[in-house]
Scaffold this active site. Structure first.
Site, mmCIF file in Angstrom:
data_model
loop_
_atom_site.group_PDB
_atom_site.id
_atom_site.type_symbol
_atom_site.label_atom_id
_atom_site.label_comp_id
_atom_site.label_asym_id
_atom_site.label_seq_id
_atom_site.Cartn_x
_atom_site.Cartn_y
_atom_site.Cartn_z
ATOM 1 N N ASP A 5 -33.152 0.897 50.542
ATOM 2 C CA ASP A 5 -32.915 0.091 51.746
ATOM 3 C C ASP A 5 -31.651 0.552 52.481
ATOM 4 O O ASP A 5 -30.772 1.188 51.896
ATOM 5 C CB ASP A 5 -32.743 -1.385 51.372
ATOM 6 C CG ASP A 5 -34.015 -1.972 50.791
ATOM 7 O OD1 ASP A 5 -35.098 -1.449 51.097
ATOM 8 O OD2 ASP A 5 -33.903 -2.943 50.018
HETATM 9 N N1 URA Z 1 -35.287 -2.299 45.425
HETATM 10 C C1 URA Z 1 -34.786 -2.892 46.528
HETATM 11 O O1 URA Z 1 -34.920 -4.075 46.724
HETATM 12 N N2 URA Z 1 -34.139 -2.114 47.411
HETATM 13 C C2 URA Z 1 -33.937 -0.804 47.247
HETATM 14 O O2 URA Z 1 -33.326 -0.165 48.095
HETATM 15 C C3 URA Z 1 -34.470 -0.208 46.092
HETATM 16 C C4 URA Z 1 -35.136 -0.981 45.195
#
Ligand code: URA
Length: 239
Positions: free
Chosen positions: A101
């Site tokens: 993310d």
């Molecule tokens: N899980 C999440 O919620 N975000 C990420 O960036 C990676 C795994």
């Protein structure tokens, strides 16, 4: 030596199935000779053309990036924001393996090797990804057990995971939890905590399989060496 249809597919010209059709139709030449046999092996310096268009057998490259916060995991962004690919100096068309993310930091592999990318991302190959999550509140044994056994996100149960509490800070009322999963659903870690009613305040991926962030500061990257690439292939195939 690689199979002709695989090299055509890897070049991005078309899919492997379409490449097979083109070969059978006699549209493909290797060093000037029409090749109609599927599975013909070709060398990295062989000259391959389809209808007169030269196929490039691009050298494969592999990088491990310590992704900073505030960068998107994509090859390009319609709003023109910086992406993880912009952080790496290469003339190859690389892309990220999976997704972190915008606000998540940590280990991310980038490559132009579609085969390895697919192997690493497929949950059946059980490549461990180690996440460190800072969550609001005190996490109890019951919640840890739930994360380990699987919780429901979007109606589907997550597979077995490893989870442990690393620390609880009384002053800020936050817990640090290590979560090791091999699936990679969208926002999986945040949704797993959401499923047990905890909010993730900070998230970092510390490790992918055996690749950790040693000697890599935020925004830095390194080449994944051939021995490590081989181990990644082995680990993905033999899990
Ligand atoms: N899980 C999440 O919620 N975000 C990420 O960036 C990676 C795994």
């Amino acid at each position: 030596m690689e199979r002709l249809q695989k090299i055509i597919a890897n070049s991005g010209y078309t899919s492997r199935r379409k490449a097979e059709e083109l070969i059978l139709k006699g549209k493909v030449t290797v060093n000037g000779q029409v090749v109609k046999e599927l599975g013909t092996k070709v060398k990295s310096n062989d000259w391959i053309e389809i209808d007169g268009y030269k196929i490039s057998q691009e050298q494969k490259v592999y990088y491990l990036l310590n992704k900073p916060r505030g960068i998107i995991t994509s090859t390009n962004d319609e709003k023109g924001r910086k992406t993880v690919v912009d952080l790496i100096q290469t003339d190859k068309r690389i892309y990220p393996v999976g997704r972190l993310d915008y606000d998540t930091t940590g280990a991310l592999i980038l490559t132009n090797d579609g085969d390895l990318a697919n192997l690493l991302m497929h949950p059946k190959n059980k490549i461990d990804k180690v996440y460190i999550a800072k969550v609001k509140g005190l996490i109890g044994k019951k919640e840890i057990l739930a994360l380990q056994k699987g919780v429901y996100i979007d109606g589907i149960k997550t597979s077995n995971a490893k989870a442990r509490i690393k620390k609880y800070d009384k002053k800020t009322d936050t817990s640090i939890v290590e979560l090791i999963i091999h699936e990679g659903k969208n926002h999986q870690v945040k949704k797993m905590f959401e499923a047990i009613n905890y909010e993730v305040l900070k998230l970092k991926r510390e490790q992918i399989d055996f690749l950790n962030l040693d000697h890599l500061k935020s925004g830095e990257y390194r080449i994944i060496n051939p021995k490590e690439v081989k181990k990644l292939y082995n680990d993905a195939i033999n899990q």
